[in-house]
Scaffold this active site. Structure first.
Site, PDB file in Angstrom:
ATOM      1  CG  ASP B  32      -1.899  -1.121   1.219  1.00  0.00           C
ATOM      2  OD1 ASP B  32      -2.365  -1.487   0.120  1.00  0.00           O
ATOM      3  OD2 ASP B  32      -2.171  -1.675   2.307  1.00  0.00           O
ATOM      4  CE  LYS B 233      17.056   6.127   5.219  1.00  0.00           C
ATOM      5  NZ  LYS B 233      17.042   6.286   3.765  1.00  0.00           N
ATOM      6  CG  ASP B 258      21.530   4.365  -2.292  1.00  0.00           C
ATOM      7  OD1 ASP B 258      20.928   4.622  -1.223  1.00  0.00           O
ATOM      8  OD2 ASP B 258      22.555   4.972  -2.647  1.00  0.00           O
TER       9      ASP B 258
END
Lengths: 315, 315
Positions: B32, B233, B258
């Site tokens: 989603d 992150k 990446d």
């Protein structure tokens, strides 16, 4: 079980003794050389610690060899000799082992090619020692004035002939130097990454502590994802070098320092006798804390306790 | 024994599939929301990566929610929205999750007292997000002009009301900031040490990589001997925040990035689907190297492969 625990605790405690008139003579008699850390032992910032000249004089008069071992890479050996003189102590260049000198000696004993250059994240002392050893240094304080701005299409050039990056304490640290050093280590094949030392903080001025070489070295580890070759304390590179030069077995040397994780560990790693002084960064509570596993053989408040206790022992 | 080893090797290999017209529809239908990293996925420095606008348009037209998650803390969310617009892509502030915003949100959800200040080793984006969240920031680019020189008897003053130090990428890093942040963390009781992220290097300009926030964060770890709270992150702090805001289960989100050690690990940590694109720092050889243990579910050369493969699948 309880008995065993308390016995081992007692054993642990007796391992580290307070220097006293009962044991000072044994220590001094069994040692041919005293290795002194400087910051927190001889001086604090620019102030001499009480009783240092008399202590050194007493030990010299007893025929002891004195060596001054400092992790502070900001000065060269001759600059340190000048500092000693300015504080009223006469010390020769040969008696001084700074981590700036150790970095140059590491390259020398490892036959670093003379046509390769050395990039320096650090101060004048490293550049001076490199030059005295016949190497070409780049960077240092000079590059503290340069800027590296993140502009589109700008390309940061670095010298492909750099074969080693030496990182020490650097009060002129900036993004330019970090990028320069990172590019050399990541892109120049076989480029060495040498740390003068990894002290987290140091008493760089009289009144407080400042980030040490460990801060700049960690920054370079962060960007390169590599670990450095450390030449200062507690690495035994300097000790191996000292051994060859003076031909005194380490068991007949006593390392005197104010830091557990560099000075005392350095002494222990090398098999020296060890004396912690409480005139620098380590307090008695840190020494006695259960989390501390580095135990010197002796501890005392400052180096001048040595001649004072010797006098008391003679009485 | 041999048979077992090769079976497990095959299993390992089939875990990471190249995105193809056979599997792209399954991936897109089961998701989603797409979470995109920016540097190396959407753009490289200041250049848009080929086919990005069409890719985003295709996914939006299929009713997918898009979120742009970047570890780069230099800009605030509104500055990022401006950058997207300048590249011809329309993105709202609410669709952007930068690590600068994450740092401010971490303080907010943890009820950081409004009367405490936040010292910033980083750039404008962090200061702007702190201000928008109602906090008082100090430091940042402003302190890049200040100097801290090691002079006898000089005493470096710091604000005792600083309750958190936020460290991110900082092209104006200097000794002044390192000492300021170190003093706050070492001397202000309970002072938090927050890292926007720990990326070692980043493609901060079109032509090359530069030291990332991991460099500045490591410097502070080096001087304070403490580990930071990481909000970018691969920490799942941002993901928990996203979950609460969008109410979409992570199993129906796909993280597109990446970098293996931040983007893909972040997606895997949170239970998302994962797609590695090779348009940034990771090459196919790094992905397939035996030393790499972070395996995305899919990989592809760039995000525009998604609409292209979807078209091929429809034919």
């Amino acid at each position: 079980m309880d008995g065993q625990i308390s016995e081992s605790t007692v054993k642990e405690k007796t391992k580290c003794q307070s220097l006293s008139h009962n044991n000072v003579r044994d220590l001094v008699d069994s040692v041919d050389a005293f290795l002194f850390d400087c910051d927190g032992v001889i001086w604090k910032g620019d102030s001499l610690i009480d009783g240092v000249p008399e202590t050194l004089e007493t030990l010299r008069s007893m025929g002891k060899k004195l060596v001054f071992v400092t992790n502070n890479s900001r000065k060269s050996r001759s600059q340190y000799a000048k500092k000693f003189r300015s504080l009223g102590i006469s010390v020769t260049v040969d008696e001084i082992f700074s981590s700036s000198f150790a970095a140059a000696m590491y390259l020398k004993v490892n036959d670093f090619p003379k046509d390769k250059k050395v990039y320096v994240i650090g101060e004048e002392g490293i550049l001076e020692e490199l030059e005295l050893a016949g190497f070409t240094g780049l960077g240092g304080p000079e590059d503290g004035k340069k800027t590296a701005l993140l502009r589109p299409n700008s390309f940061f050039q670095h010298d492909k002939s750099v074969g080693a990056v030496v990182v020490g304490l650097d009060q002129y640290i900036n993004f330019y130097k970090l990028q320069y050093g990172t590019l050399c280590i990541r892109e120049n094949p076989g480029c060495l990454f040498i740390a003068t030392n990894q002290d987290s903080v140091g008493h760089l001025t009289d009144l407080q502590e400042w980030p040490g070489a460990g801060c700049m070295v960690a920054a370079m580890c962060g960007s390169t994802q590599k670990e450095p070759i450390v030449v200062g304390k507690p690495s035994t590179f300097m000790m191996d070098f000292l051994l060859k030069r003076f031909n005194i077995p380490t068991s007949r040397m006593c390392m005197v320092g104010d830091r557990l994780d560099t000075d005392i560990l350095f002494g222990l790693n090398a098999g020296c006798r060890t004396l912690l002084v409480l005139s620098g960064v380590t307090s008695i509570s840190t020494l006695e804390d259960l989390s501390n596993h580095i135990q010197p053989e002796y501890y005392s408040s400052q180096v001048s306790d040595i001649p004072q206790l010797l006098s008391a022992a003679t009485l």
